[in-house]
Motif scaffolding. Structure first.
Motif, PDB file in Angstrom:
ATOM      1  N   SER A   2      88.529 -61.379   4.871  1.00 24.96           N
ATOM      2  CA  SER A   2      87.359 -61.819   5.066  1.00 24.96           C
ATOM      3  C   SER A   2      86.727 -61.527   6.300  1.00 24.96           C
ATOM      4  CB  SER A   2      87.356 -63.322   4.500  1.00 24.96           C
ATOM      5  OG  SER A   2      87.406 -63.290   3.164  1.00 24.96           O
ATOM      6  N   THR A   3      87.866 -61.831   7.442  1.00 20.95           N
ATOM      7  CA  THR A   3      87.496 -61.758   8.883  1.00 20.95           C
ATOM      8  C   THR A   3      87.151 -60.439   9.033  1.00 20.95           C
ATOM      9  OG1 THR A   3      88.992 -63.618   9.233  1.00 20.95           O
ATOM     10  CG2 THR A   3      88.339 -62.187  11.040  1.00 20.95           C
ATOM     11  N   CYS A  61      75.884 -63.744   6.776  1.00 19.86           N
ATOM     12  CA  CYS A  61      75.742 -63.574   5.036  1.00 19.86           C
ATOM     13  C   CYS A  61      77.141 -63.127   4.518  1.00 19.86           C
ATOM     14  CB  CYS A  61      74.695 -62.591   4.925  1.00 19.86           C
ATOM     15  SG  CYS A  61      74.424 -62.390   2.794  1.00 19.86           S
ATOM     16  N   VAL A  62      77.878 -62.191   5.121  1.00 17.89           N
ATOM     17  CA  VAL A  62      78.995 -61.746   4.717  1.00 17.89           C
ATOM     18  C   VAL A  62      80.042 -62.696   4.821  1.00 17.89           C
ATOM     19  CG1 VAL A  62      81.048 -60.205   5.398  1.00 17.89           C
ATOM     20  CG2 VAL A  62      78.679 -59.262   5.366  1.00 17.89           C
ATOM     21  N   ALA A  63      80.168 -63.695   5.914  1.00 13.33           N
ATOM     22  CA  ALA A  63      80.889 -64.990   6.032  1.00 13.33           C
ATOM     23  C   ALA A  63      80.635 -65.855   4.844  1.00 13.33           C
ATOM     24  CB  ALA A  63      80.692 -65.775   7.270  1.00 13.33           C
ATOM     25  N   THR A  64      79.609 -66.069   4.657  1.00  9.31           N
ATOM     26  CA  THR A  64      78.927 -66.843   3.539  1.00  9.31           C
ATOM     27  C   THR A  64      79.535 -66.392   2.342  1.00  9.31           C
ATOM     28  OG1 THR A  64      77.179 -67.860   4.693  1.00  9.31           O
ATOM     29  CG2 THR A  64      77.135 -68.273   2.386  1.00  9.31           C
ATOM     30  N   ALA A  65      79.213 -65.297   2.026  1.00  9.40           N
ATOM     31  CA  ALA A  65      79.683 -64.526   0.707  1.00  9.40           C
ATOM     32  C   ALA A  65      81.183 -64.331   0.372  1.00  9.40           C
ATOM     33  CB  ALA A  65      79.228 -63.118   0.769  1.00  9.40           C
ATOM     34  N   SER A  66      81.937 -64.351   1.531  1.00  6.16           N
ATOM     35  CA  SER A  66      83.407 -64.387   1.282  1.00  6.16           C
ATOM     36  C   SER A  66      83.936 -65.603   0.906  1.00  6.16           C
ATOM     37  CB  SER A  66      84.266 -64.212   2.792  1.00  6.16           C
ATOM     38  OG  SER A  66      83.820 -62.709   3.372  1.00  6.16           O
ATOM     39  N   GLN A  72      84.896 -67.074  -3.492  1.00  2.57           N
ATOM     40  CA  GLN A  72      86.489 -67.829  -3.781  1.00  2.57           C
ATOM     41  C   GLN A  72      85.912 -68.897  -4.643  1.00  2.57           C
ATOM     42  OE1 GLN A  72      89.357 -67.841  -0.388  1.00  2.57           O
ATOM     43  NE2 GLN A  72      87.737 -66.399   0.751  1.00  2.57           N
ATOM     44  N   GLN A  73      84.727 -69.695  -4.297  1.00  2.00           N
ATOM     45  CA  GLN A  73      84.376 -70.983  -4.822  1.00  2.00           C
ATOM     46  C   GLN A  73      83.776 -70.534  -6.244  1.00  2.00           C
ATOM     47  OE1 GLN A  73      81.628 -72.380  -1.952  1.00  2.00           O
ATOM     48  NE2 GLN A  73      83.295 -73.329  -0.708  1.00  2.00           N
ATOM     49  N   LEU A  74      82.934 -69.365  -6.349  1.00  2.00           N
ATOM     50  CA  LEU A  74      82.437 -69.180  -7.379  1.00  2.00           C
ATOM     51  C   LEU A  74      83.273 -68.558  -8.583  1.00  2.00           C
ATOM     52  CD1 LEU A  74      79.058 -67.623  -6.176  1.00  2.00           C
ATOM     53  CD2 LEU A  74      79.332 -69.855  -7.250  1.00  2.00           C
ATOM     54  N   CYS A  75      84.138 -67.913  -7.766  1.00  2.00           N
ATOM     55  CA  CYS A  75      85.289 -67.482  -9.028  1.00  2.00           C
ATOM     56  C   CYS A  75      86.613 -67.747  -8.592  1.00  2.00           C
ATOM     57  CB  CYS A  75      85.311 -66.067  -9.019  1.00  2.00           C
ATOM     58  SG  CYS A  75      83.811 -65.245  -9.466  1.00  2.00           S
ATOM     59  N   ASP A 106      89.925 -60.693  -8.412  1.00  2.00           N
ATOM     60  CA  ASP A 106      88.764 -59.901  -8.515  1.00  2.00           C
ATOM     61  C   ASP A 106      87.391 -60.577  -8.505  1.00  2.00           C
ATOM     62  OD1 ASP A 106      86.876 -57.489  -8.861  1.00  2.00           O
ATOM     63  OD2 ASP A 106      88.355 -56.570 -10.006  1.00  2.00           O
ATOM     64  N   ALA A 107      86.578 -60.314  -7.732  1.00  2.00           N
ATOM     65  CA  ALA A 107      85.109 -61.156  -7.585  1.00  2.00           C
ATOM     66  C   ALA A 107      84.210 -60.486  -6.924  1.00  2.00           C
ATOM     67  CB  ALA A 107      85.348 -62.500  -6.907  1.00  2.00           C
ATOM     68  N   THR A 108      82.803 -60.316  -7.598  1.00  2.00           N
ATOM     69  CA  THR A 108      81.822 -59.674  -6.677  1.00  2.00           C
ATOM     70  C   THR A 108      80.640 -60.744  -6.630  1.00  2.00           C
ATOM     71  OG1 THR A 108      82.368 -57.555  -7.984  1.00  2.00           O
ATOM     72  CG2 THR A 108      80.332 -57.712  -6.916  1.00  2.00           C
ATOM     73  N   VAL A 109      80.063 -60.970  -5.383  1.00  2.00           N
ATOM     74  CA  VAL A 109      79.044 -61.712  -5.295  1.00  2.00           C
ATOM     75  C   VAL A 109      77.738 -61.181  -4.855  1.00  2.00           C
ATOM     76  CG1 VAL A 109      80.375 -64.074  -5.300  1.00  2.00           C
ATOM     77  CG2 VAL A 109      80.025 -62.585  -3.108  1.00  2.00           C
ATOM     78  N   PHE A 110      76.468 -61.704  -5.059  1.00  2.00           N
ATOM     79  CA  PHE A 110      75.366 -60.844  -4.512  1.00  2.00           C
ATOM     80  C   PHE A 110      74.616 -62.145  -4.126  1.00  2.00           C
ATOM     81  CE2 PHE A 110      76.576 -58.443  -8.205  1.00  2.00           C
ATOM     82  CZ  PHE A 110      76.524 -56.910  -7.661  1.00  2.00           C
ATOM     83  N   TYR A 111      74.410 -62.094  -2.448  1.00  2.00           N
ATOM     84  CA  TYR A 111      73.502 -63.109  -2.062  1.00  2.00           C
ATOM     85  C   TYR A 111      72.034 -62.199  -1.762  1.00  2.00           C
ATOM     86  CZ  TYR A 111      76.806 -66.649  -1.405  1.00  2.00           C
ATOM     87  OH  TYR A 111      77.917 -67.567  -1.340  1.00  2.00           O
ATOM     88  N   PRO A 112      71.197 -62.800  -1.481  1.00  2.00           N
ATOM     89  CA  PRO A 112      69.622 -62.223  -1.143  1.00  2.00           C
ATOM     90  C   PRO A 112      69.961 -61.343  -0.151  1.00  2.00           C
ATOM     91  CG  PRO A 112      69.505 -64.628  -1.482  1.00  2.00           C
ATOM     92  CD  PRO A 112      70.878 -64.226  -1.339  1.00  2.00           C
ATOM     93  N   THR A 113      70.680 -61.248   0.901  1.00  2.00           N
ATOM     94  CA  THR A 113      70.608 -60.256   2.018  1.00  2.00           C
ATOM     95  C   THR A 113      71.916 -59.435   2.099  1.00  2.00           C
ATOM     96  OG1 THR A 113      71.236 -61.962   3.706  1.00  2.00           O
ATOM     97  CG2 THR A 113      68.967 -61.566   3.118  1.00  2.00           C
ATOM     98  N   CYS A 114      73.081 -59.692   1.376  1.00  2.00           N
ATOM     99  CA  CYS A 114      74.173 -58.950   1.032  1.00  2.00           C
ATOM    100  C   CYS A 114      75.026 -59.290  -0.018  1.00  2.00           C
ATOM    101  CB  CYS A 114      75.126 -59.666   2.484  1.00  2.00           C
ATOM    102  SG  CYS A 114      75.745 -61.281   2.036  1.00  2.00           S
TER     103      CYS A 114
END
Length: 676
Positions: free
Chosen positions: A43-44, A87-92, A96-99, A104-112
């Motif tokens: 993530s870092t 955005c990437v830090a939030t998505a990382s 982990q919270q959503l899955c 193996d996890a994929t997330v989509f935020y409005p800008t990343c």
């Protein structure tokens, strides 16, 4: 491969954001495990690398097997580095919270967007893993069935559904083409379409992961654009998200900055069907009562005007007659521009003079059959190419008018953009976008420049030309046969993207016409289909033939027709087919190319080209078929039959001389073979 597999997929609307896809539950990890520690490290890395990358894109891995974690992050192309990192830090963290505890996890935020996995999905040459990634992330969109519909959308009215769906489809597909082929390595584009008539402006965005090839980006976007219009059901906005590509449209201006492409609406105005029907019934009689007397008055005024004009010009001599003809010609051109792009401009002659420094010799780029071509610059800094009709060229005027009235209504990333024209008495001028790398023939037929076209670049050029022809034949609002496709009519922009030019000989045809006959045969020897050269019969298969010739020239670096023999044949076609038949096709390929790394792609291009130049037009594929051949690596291509002009050969004892005989009937120079 990507296209075939994606077509089997659907997607499920998901209302809330961010949107996630959690992988196989059997792939999991525990708190404070080695995998968990590697994930934190990943993530870092992703946050740092995406922030510092010029494309705000990052891939990374952390740890050793069996606990290696692979990751990908990509920010939207219109966000700055600070917003991307946040955005990437939030998505990382969000993944982990959503899955929770999924490996193996994929997330989509409005800008990343971000994915991590214990499987290595990062290698762009591994097509099965690209498809896996798309499959896992083709199932999410932020629209719901309760989202408000676009104005005048009536799901029970086929005309309403077809019209508005075509608007959205054209917007998404043109934005996708821009992202795939005209945005460089960023693979990001935004668009806008103004329909008018109270219909709101539409905004769009398309983006691919920069690791994809232009071809794979286009394939991914094309498929999800069809899925988008098939499933969005007239809603005001929606997005289709995948790991490797995504699309979005909305009535809100949701991205920063100006659009990278302004898309022309395929319809002039959306008229509510119900209102239109009521209006017609209610006012039909009243309109007749009003229109008939008004029409009679207008006709009377026109007749009077013509009578007075004839009285005035009678006996004024040839100069007045010639001036009158010019006025009529200018009016004919302007009238023919109905439905043109809103960006098309009519320029005054003094503007053109200033832009070209009075057509100075220093600004001259070249000379064509139409006339000289000059480089110019408008006061706002826009660079242009100016094509000036040679004086007293009757045929040149016909081609000028044809090109203005035709290409002004066409818009595609692989067609040269006509910015405007100038028609003032004797001066007939076309104004195009300026393309700094000039034409393809200057590269492929030049010993020093040819090596600059490495294979991936040549393949992109071949595919771009194919896409441009497919648009002309099938997807444009007009159906167009180019009739003069050749290397010198393919222009190259600053990124070497191809653009088909010179529509002076092009013809519009009906979808009901399979073949058209003409007494005037025009074109370039060597690229002309045999049925056209000998009988004047032309169709979309005539362009397909020219495309096949051009593809062989691009692969080989040799002209199809020249003063030099090609083995036992007078041109490249027969020579290439014979080598193909003898399984010695590698001898066709330009020696400057790295064949070993691209053997299958080169072989597929030669196979497709030979199918295009088959003697019988019915045997040739359509451009839709050709595009599928070039894209689908799993598609089996048929064996080509012998090409046109195959039977004309040269024996070892015989030499040939080329005798040039200008033909007044055909308006071109033909080359006749004579033995000595």
């Amino acid at each position: 491969m990507i296209v075939i597999l994606l077509l089997t997929l659907g997607f499920t609307p998901i209302a809330a954001e961010p949107w996630q896809i959690c992988g196989d539950a059997a792939m999991n990890y525990t708190t404070n495990s080695t995998y968990h520690g590697n994930l934190e490290l990943l993530s870092t890395k992703l946050t740092h690398n995406a922030t510092t990358s010029p494309y705000h894109y990052a891939t990374a891995s952390a740890g050793a097997a069996p606990d290696t974690v692979y990751g990908l992050a990509l920010c939207r192309g219109d966000v700055n580095a600070t917003a991307c990192g946040a955005c990437v830090a939030t998505a990382s963290l969000g993944a982990q919270q959503l899955c929770p505890y999924r490996a193996d996890a994929t997330v989509f935020y409005p800008t990343c967007r971000l994915r991590f996995s214990g499987k290595n999905f990062l290698h762009p040459d591994d097509y099965s893993q690209i498809v896996d990634g798309v499959v896992n992330t083709m199932n999410t969109t932020d629209t719901t069935n309760t989202a408000p519909a676009l104005p005048d959308w009536d799901s029970g009215n086929a005309e309403s559904v077809a019209g508005i769906t075509e608007i959205v489809r054209e917007l998404l597909q043109e934005t996708a083409r821009q992202a795939a082929y005209s945005s460089g390595a960023r693979m990001f584009a935004t668009g806008r379409m103004d329909v008018g008539g109270g219909f709101p402006a539409l905004y769009s965005m398309a983006q691919c992961v920069p690791a994809l090839t232009h071809r794979d980006c286009s394939s991914c976007l094309q498929v999800i654009s069809f899925m988008a219009t098939d499933n969005f059901a007239g809603r005001r906005g929606g997005r289709l998200l995948a790991l490797w590509c995504n699309l979005r449209y909305d009535t809100d201006h949701f991205y920063d900055g100006d659009p990278t492409v302004t898309v022309v609406s395929p319809v002039k105005e959306v008229v509510p069907p119900a209102v239109l029907a009521v209006t017609r019934r209610k006012h039909k009689r009243g309109m007749i009562k009003v229109v008939l007397p008004l029409l009679a008055s207008i006709i009377g005024l026109i007749i009077s005007f013509i009578f007075i004009k004839r009285r005035r010009i009678k006996g004024n001599g040839s100069q007045d007659k010639h001036t009158k003809m010019n006025v009529k010609e200018d009016e004919a051109i302007v009238w023919g521009l109905e439905g043109r792009s809103s960006e098309f401009m009519i320029y005054d002659f003094p503007q053109v003079l200033e832009a070209t420094a009075n057509f100075s010799a220093e600004n001259k780029l070249g000379q064509g059959g139409f006339g000289p071509v000059y480089k110019g610059r408008f006061p706002d800094g826009l660079e242009i190419a100016v094509k000036r009709l040679a004086s007293h060229s009757g045929q040149g005027f016909t081609e000028f008018k044809n090109e203005v009235q035709l290409i002004a209504k066409l818009q595609h990333t692989n067609l040269v953009r006509l910015l405007g024209c100038c028609s003032q008495e004797e001066e007939k001028i076309l104004i195009y976008e300026y393309l700094p790398n000039k034409s393809l023939d200057l590269f492929i037929f030049d010993e020093t420049r040819r090596p600059l076209l490495y294979w991936n670049r040549r393949l992109a050029i071949i595919e771009g030309i194919a896409q441009g022809l497919l648009y002309l034949h099938k997807h444009s609002r007009l159906r167009v046969i180019h009739r003069d496709l050749k290397a010198s009519n393919i222009l190259l922009d600053h990124e070497m993207n191809p653009k088909i030019s010179d529509f002076g000989l092009a013809k519009i045809y009906s979808t009901n016409d399979t073949e058209v006959n003409t007494e005037r045969i025009v074109g370039t020897y060597g690229y002309m289909a045999p049925e056209y050269a000998s009988e004047g019969l032309f169709s979309i298969k005539s362009d397909v033939f020219s495309f096949g010739v051009l593809t062989l020239e691009i692969v080989s670096g040799k002209r199809s027709s020249s003063l030099h023999r090609c083995g036992d044949f007078i041109n490249l076609l027969g020579h290439a087919w014979q080598l193909w038949k003898d399984e010695r096709w590698l001898q066709i390929v330009d020696v400057s190319l790295d064949i070993e790394c691209h053997t299958l792609e080169i072989m597929r291009c030669i196979n497709a080209a030979l199918l295009c130049v088959q003697e019988n037009a019915a045997d040739r594929p359509t451009m839709s078929d050709v595009v599928a051949m070039l894209r689908s690596e799993g598609m089996t291509l048929t064996e080509p039959k012998h090409p046109a002009y195959f039977h004309i050969r040269v024996t070892e004892e015989e030499d040939i001389s080329i005798v040039t005989e200008p033909s007044s009937v055909n308006d071109m120079t033909m080359s006749a073979l004579r033995g000595r």
